[in-house]
Write a protein that holds these residues in place. Structure first.
Motif, PDB file in Angstrom:
ATOM      1  N   THR A  21       7.802 -57.160  33.271  1.00  0.00           N
ATOM      2  CA  THR A  21       9.080 -56.555  33.654  1.00  0.00           C
ATOM      3  C   THR A  21       9.185 -55.084  33.238  1.00  0.00           C
ATOM      4  O   THR A  21      10.170 -54.438  33.559  1.00  0.00           O
ATOM      5  N   LYS A  22       8.190 -54.567  32.530  1.00  0.00           N
ATOM      6  CA  LYS A  22       8.235 -53.164  32.119  1.00  0.00           C
ATOM      7  C   LYS A  22       7.577 -52.302  33.192  1.00  0.00           C
ATOM      8  O   LYS A  22       6.415 -52.526  33.546  1.00  0.00           O
ATOM      9  N   PRO A  23       8.273 -51.286  33.695  1.00  0.00           N
ATOM     10  CA  PRO A  23       7.726 -50.445  34.760  1.00  0.00           C
ATOM     11  C   PRO A  23       6.416 -49.761  34.388  1.00  0.00           C
ATOM     12  O   PRO A  23       5.582 -49.514  35.258  1.00  0.00           O
ATOM     13  N   GLU A  24       6.210 -49.451  33.091  1.00  0.00           N
ATOM     14  CA  GLU A  24       4.989 -48.739  32.716  1.00  0.00           C
ATOM     15  C   GLU A  24       3.730 -49.592  32.884  1.00  0.00           C
ATOM     16  O   GLU A  24       2.612 -49.065  32.922  1.00  0.00           O
ATOM     17  N   ILE A  25       3.876 -50.910  32.974  1.00  0.00           N
ATOM     18  CA  ILE A  25       2.718 -51.791  33.207  1.00  0.00           C
ATOM     19  C   ILE A  25       2.375 -51.856  34.689  1.00  0.00           C
ATOM     20  O   ILE A  25       1.249 -52.142  35.071  1.00  0.00           O
ATOM     21  N   ASN A  26       3.353 -51.558  35.545  1.00  0.00           N
ATOM     22  CA  ASN A  26       3.174 -51.649  36.989  1.00  0.00           C
ATOM     23  C   ASN A  26       2.024 -50.756  37.460  1.00  0.00           C
ATOM     24  O   ASN A  26       1.995 -49.550  37.201  1.00  0.00           O
ATOM     25  N   GLY A  27       1.045 -51.354  38.151  1.00  0.00           N
ATOM     26  CA  GLY A  27      -0.071 -50.606  38.702  1.00  0.00           C
ATOM     27  C   GLY A  27      -1.268 -50.460  37.790  1.00  0.00           C
ATOM     28  O   GLY A  27      -2.317 -49.968  38.212  1.00  0.00           O
ATOM     29  N   LYS A  28      -1.160 -50.889  36.536  1.00  0.00           N
ATOM     30  CA  LYS A  28      -2.290 -50.777  35.617  1.00  0.00           C
ATOM     31  C   LYS A  28      -3.278 -51.917  35.850  1.00  0.00           C
ATOM     32  O   LYS A  28      -2.899 -53.024  36.218  1.00  0.00           O
ATOM     33  N   LYS A  29      -4.554 -51.642  35.599  1.00  0.00           N
ATOM     34  CA  LYS A  29      -5.563 -52.686  35.688  1.00  0.00           C
ATOM     35  C   LYS A  29      -5.497 -53.569  34.450  1.00  0.00           C
ATOM     36  O   LYS A  29      -5.274 -53.082  33.338  1.00  0.00           O
ATOM     37  N   LEU A  30      -5.721 -54.863  34.644  1.00  0.00           N
ATOM     38  CA  LEU A  30      -5.637 -55.811  33.541  1.00  0.00           C
ATOM     39  C   LEU A  30      -6.616 -55.442  32.429  1.00  0.00           C
ATOM     40  O   LEU A  30      -6.275 -55.482  31.242  1.00  0.00           O
ATOM     41  N   GLY A  31      -7.830 -55.049  32.799  1.00  0.00           N
ATOM     42  CA  GLY A  31      -8.841 -54.725  31.799  1.00  0.00           C
ATOM     43  C   GLY A  31      -8.481 -53.526  30.941  1.00  0.00           C
ATOM     44  O   GLY A  31      -8.931 -53.420  29.791  1.00  0.00           O
ATOM     45  N   SER A  32      -7.654 -52.609  31.478  1.00  0.00           N
ATOM     46  CA  SER A  32      -7.300 -51.405  30.723  1.00  0.00           C
ATOM     47  C   SER A  32      -6.334 -51.684  29.578  1.00  0.00           C
ATOM     48  O   SER A  32      -6.131 -50.828  28.715  1.00  0.00           O
TER      49      SER A  32
END
Length: 554
Positions: free
Chosen positions: A301-312
């Motif tokens: 639910t945090k916008p900063e996680i949106n679009g990040k790769k899981l591995g990163s």
């Protein structure tokens, strides 16, 4: 009684809202009634609108145009937004084939239209109007009207032909889908594409292969092309642990693996015996399996996680937590390191209580944060879509520039934002219920306006000989191409029902039939095929009607 007259008869904003609301409410209510196991859903709104128009109800012309266009825009944009994440992957797999089949539907329909004009003597402008109604394509009707205006030819019969052919154009595609379902898919097999099935499969293996004794998990991952995640390891009396890439396997170890079902046989050769326990049931309480570890669903639910790769995010190294799979849109996806996360994804994680809590705080895991959709991105998307649809496109050999229109522009932008928005860290998340609400509202408004507009002269034309001829020919134009191409796709190309149905609805620009197909299957599987072929099909029909009129009337 003056107040009743003012709110139902006299044209005003209030009168328009009341009439449209009543038509939609009655139509949607009747659409829930099943006859021989079939319900038409939102399609009944169109027929209730025709009846209302026949009884004398009308709307201000500007208000009617606005409500009709706004409903169509809202529907196609929300549809594009919903299917966007799976659009390009579907196009890479079989998109070219689907578009070729859709073009086949168009070509057969055009051939029937031109042949019917020469055989019956019906003027080609009238037949083009009938074809536009038979394929439920109002952008093509608009292009035909514009072409005839430039040629100086009266076009009033064009719209009338479209109106009388439109109802059976809607019903004809639904009947074709029903035929395919009941006759060609009578065993209810191959209804959904394989991609609609959950991607993950959970199994336990006992390490018995001497070749991997003493080998690290990271070495085994490099030996095989098959992707798998080892989420738990049991070793003798030591209890359960979360393995890492550095974990060494020993003879007799038991491991819990998340993988694809098709890879299970290969992994059995790699690891050893597969145990018989069924770990894929929905009612398994993972926390009771081992008291030392916690298994939990965590909502992003945090916008900063949106679009990040899981591995990163380095969840295993930094928190000692293993991500086993991800739920997105009701489908379970393997937790690959390169997978880009989106708002609304649910991560299934396992680890100790402290690590799981820290990951939960990192991801947000607060449902109320997703309760309010980001309407800014919705309005921006609508604006860009309408601008795109208004850009004139010059086609060599065609004297009139072609536009994507009110339907083509928004659906393309909706697909692009739904696909690439998270990669650009745009918050485009809309809950499934909110998206369905937008689509249902838009479709209902669109159908109500179409029905009211056509209803005034509908029954008068229908009872005349030329009206009956238009209806019969229009029904053939609807049914023949859909059944013919549907049969080819089903029998010879072995396509699943959802893909064939969505392709046929998209090639015929028929959102009502798409809604029926989605209801039959209980999900949005046909929508992916619909959006794969809709832009090109719509564009092709707009160009083709202009070419026909310029060639045969110019």
């Amino acid at each position: 009684m003056e107040w009743i007259n003012s709110i139902l008869i006299e044209h005003s904003a209030v009168q328009a809202v009341i009439v449209l609301s009543v038509v939609c409410a009655i139509g949607l209510s009747l659409g829930k009634i099943k006859v021989f196991g079939i319900s038409l859903g939102a399609t009944l709104v169109f027929f209730v609108g025709i009846l209302a128009g026949h009884l004398g109800l009308s709307l201000d012309a500007d208000m009617l145009t606005y409500a009709q266009n706004f409903g169509l825009i809202l529907f196609v944009y929300a549809l594009g937004l919903q299917v966007g994440p799976g659009f390009f992957s579907s196009f890479r797999k079989d998109g070219i084939t689907l578009n070729m089949l859709a073009m086949g539907v168009i070509v057969v329909g055009v051939a029937v239209t031109v042949a019917a004009s020469f055989i019956t003597g019906i003027p080609i402008p009238d037949m083009v109007g009938v074809m536009c109604g038979a394929v439920t394509n109002t952008p093509a009707l608009g292009a035909a009207q514009q072409t005839l205006a430039q040629l100086g030819i009266e076009s009033s019969s064009l719209a009338l032909g479209c109106a009388v052919a439109y109802p059976l154009g809607v019903v004809g595609v639904i009947l074709a889908l029903l035929f395919l379902h009941k006759v060609l898919y009578r065993k209810n097999e191959n209804l959904l594409p394989k991609e609609e099935q959950n991607e993950t499969f959970i199994a336990t293996f006992k390490i018995q292969n001497p070749a991997i004794f003493g080998r690290k998990l990271k070495d085994l991952a490099m030996l095989k092309e098959h992707f798998f995640i080892v989420t738990r390891l049991w070793r003798g009396n030591q209890g359960v642990s979360i393995p890492t890439s550095e974990t060494t396997l020993c003879e007799g170890d038991r491991i819990l693996v998340v993988t694809n079902e098709k890879d299970v046989e290969a992994l059995e050769v790699l690891f050893g015996e597969q145990e018989n326990t069924d770990w894929n049931k929905n009612d398994i309480d993972w926390n009771k399996i081992d008291s030392q570890l916690v298994s939990q669903k965590i909502l992003i639910t945090k916008p900063e996680i949106n679009g990040k790769k899981l591995g990163s995010l380095h969840l295993r190294n930094d928190f000692g937590v293993n991500t086993t799979r991800i739920y997105r849109g009701g489908i379970s996806i393997l937790a690959r390191p390169q997978l880009r996360l989106q708002l609304g994804d649910r991560l299934i994680v396992v680890g100790d209580a402290k690590g799981v809590k820290e990951v939960s705080e990192m991801m947000g895991n607060t449902v109320k944060n997703l309760g309010e959709p980001n309407l800014v991105s919705v309005f921006i998307g609508l604006t860009i879509g309408l601008i795109l649809g208004s850009i004139p496109i010059i086609i060599p050999g065609v004297s009139i520039p072609v536009k994507l229109g009110l339907a083509g522009g928004p659906i393309i932008v909706g697909i692009l934002i739904g696909t690439f928005g998270p990669r650009l860290h745009m918050v485009t998340y809309v809950t499934r219920s909110a998206n369905l609400m937008l689509r249902a509202l838009g479709l209902s408004l669109y159908l109500a306006c179409l029905g009211i507009d056509a209803g005034a002269e509908f029954f008068e034309v229908v009872i005349r000989p030329e009206g009956i001829a238009w209806i019969c020919i229009g029904f053939i134009i609807t049914l023949l191409p859909v059944i013919f191409i549907g049969f080819i796709a089903t029998k010879f190309m072995k396509m699943d029902y959802a893909t064939v149905g969505g392709m046929l609805c998209g090639s015929m620009a028929n959102p009502m039939a798409l809604n029926y197909a989605n209801d039959v299957l209980g999900n949005d599987a046909p929508s992916v095929a619909y959006t794969t072929v809709y832009p090109m099909s719509m564009f092709a029909r707009v160009i083709i009607v202009q070419i026909i009129l310029l060639a045969l009337c110019g």
